[in-house]
Design an enzyme around this catalytic site. Sequence first.
Site, PDB file in Angstrom:
ATOM      1  N   HIS A   1      11.492   0.967 -12.546  1.00 47.26           N
ATOM      2  CA  HIS A   1      12.219   0.482 -11.366  1.00 47.26           C
ATOM      3  C   HIS A   1      12.966  -0.821 -11.636  1.00 47.26           C
ATOM      4  CE1 HIS A   1       9.263   3.215  -9.589  1.00 47.26           C
ATOM      5  NE2 HIS A   1       9.955   3.227  -8.476  1.00 47.26           N
TER       6      HIS A   1
ATOM      7  N   HIS B   1       3.706   6.769  -5.759  1.00 49.01           N
ATOM      8  CA  HIS B   1       3.381   5.457  -6.354  1.00 49.01           C
ATOM      9  C   HIS B   1       3.943   4.283  -5.534  1.00 49.01           C
ATOM     10  CE1 HIS B   1       7.370   6.036  -8.698  1.00 49.01           C
ATOM     11  NE2 HIS B   1       7.595   5.244  -7.673  1.00 49.01           N
TER      12      HIS B   1
ATOM     13  N   GLU C   1      12.551  10.929  -7.321  1.00 48.52           N
ATOM     14  CA  GLU C   1      11.473  10.633  -8.275  1.00 48.52           C
ATOM     15  C   GLU C   1      10.612  11.859  -8.563  1.00 48.52           C
ATOM     16  OE1 GLU C   1       9.317   7.480  -6.423  1.00 48.52           O
ATOM     17  OE2 GLU C   1      10.603   5.917  -7.233  1.00 48.52           O
TER      18      GLU C   1
ATOM     19  N   HIS D   1      11.443  10.265   0.181  1.00 52.27           N
ATOM     20  CA  HIS D   1      11.621   8.929   0.756  1.00 52.27           C
ATOM     21  C   HIS D   1      13.010   8.400   0.443  1.00 52.27           C
ATOM     22  CE1 HIS D   1       9.971   7.934  -3.268  1.00 52.27           C
ATOM     23  NE2 HIS D   1      10.189   6.656  -3.114  1.00 52.27           N
TER      24      HIS D   1
END
Length: 278
Positions: A59, A12, A239, A192
């Site tokens: 977030h 995302h 995530e 990431h």
Amino acid sequence: MAKIVGILNTSHVPAIGKAIHQNLQQDPYWKPFFDGFPPIRAWLDRVKPDIVVSCFNDHGLNFFLDKQPTFAIGAAPEYRSEDEGWGIPTMPSFPGAEDLSWHIRDRLIRDDFDMVTCQEMLVDHAFTLPMALMWPEQKWPVKSVPICVNTVLFPLPSARRCYKLGEAIGRAIAAFPEDAKVLVIGSGGLSHQLEGERAGFINKEFDLKFMDSMVNDPQWATQFSDIDLVEQCGNEGVELLSWLIARGTVAGAVKVVHSNFHIPISNTAAATMLLEPV
Ligand code: DHB
Ligand code: FE
């Protein structure tokens, strides 16, 4: 009775929102990522889910370091899209599947999961982008149940706990008395790291193993602690806990309807997997 018809797990990255806004789907940088979605849209046209149960990490739009629930569930009539700071254009509000929200929430709490119940919730890119990728005209043909997992304030819920939460969500959906086809979404990952010495870190080998495990060994990643996961797939790669929650909702085997993996989109190994219970 409600029935899970599929699991869509996807990355995302906020820049996807800007690419959509600027119509860059065929741009050479973006095409390998966006090409993952026409087969998913063909599946949606055929299967026509009624409700989305979306597992993702907020977030900082609703929850930040000051107040950070380990797990939260929305039980609101609608969820408004807001930008948490990346400058992504907002989208039309998402109607809530309130009855299913309350049903899942009640069952989870009775199943020993201490959910925070949110009768108001804003949704950020982790919720909105998978929706816009599936329904690019941004007219939502589904109602939604958002479920948030903490991936920012350590310690995180363990991968094992996330999988068990998914199992409990799956049992709750199966016990919902109304007829509804439910698509479960897991939004986030894969590897990431956005900041620090290892900024830009990507671990393709781990990601591919994790994607394989979704089909062949769904509890494989439950062996890892939160710190192990940071080491393996980066600070924001954690995530993938949302993928584990989503996968846990289907007790039996799944088959891959479509899968896509592309490095990088922004700083992220971008992966998409649509799974169907068999
Ligand atoms: C990026 C990835 C994310 O998951 C996120 O929430 C923000 C930014 C990125 O790769 O740019
Ligand atoms: Fe993210």
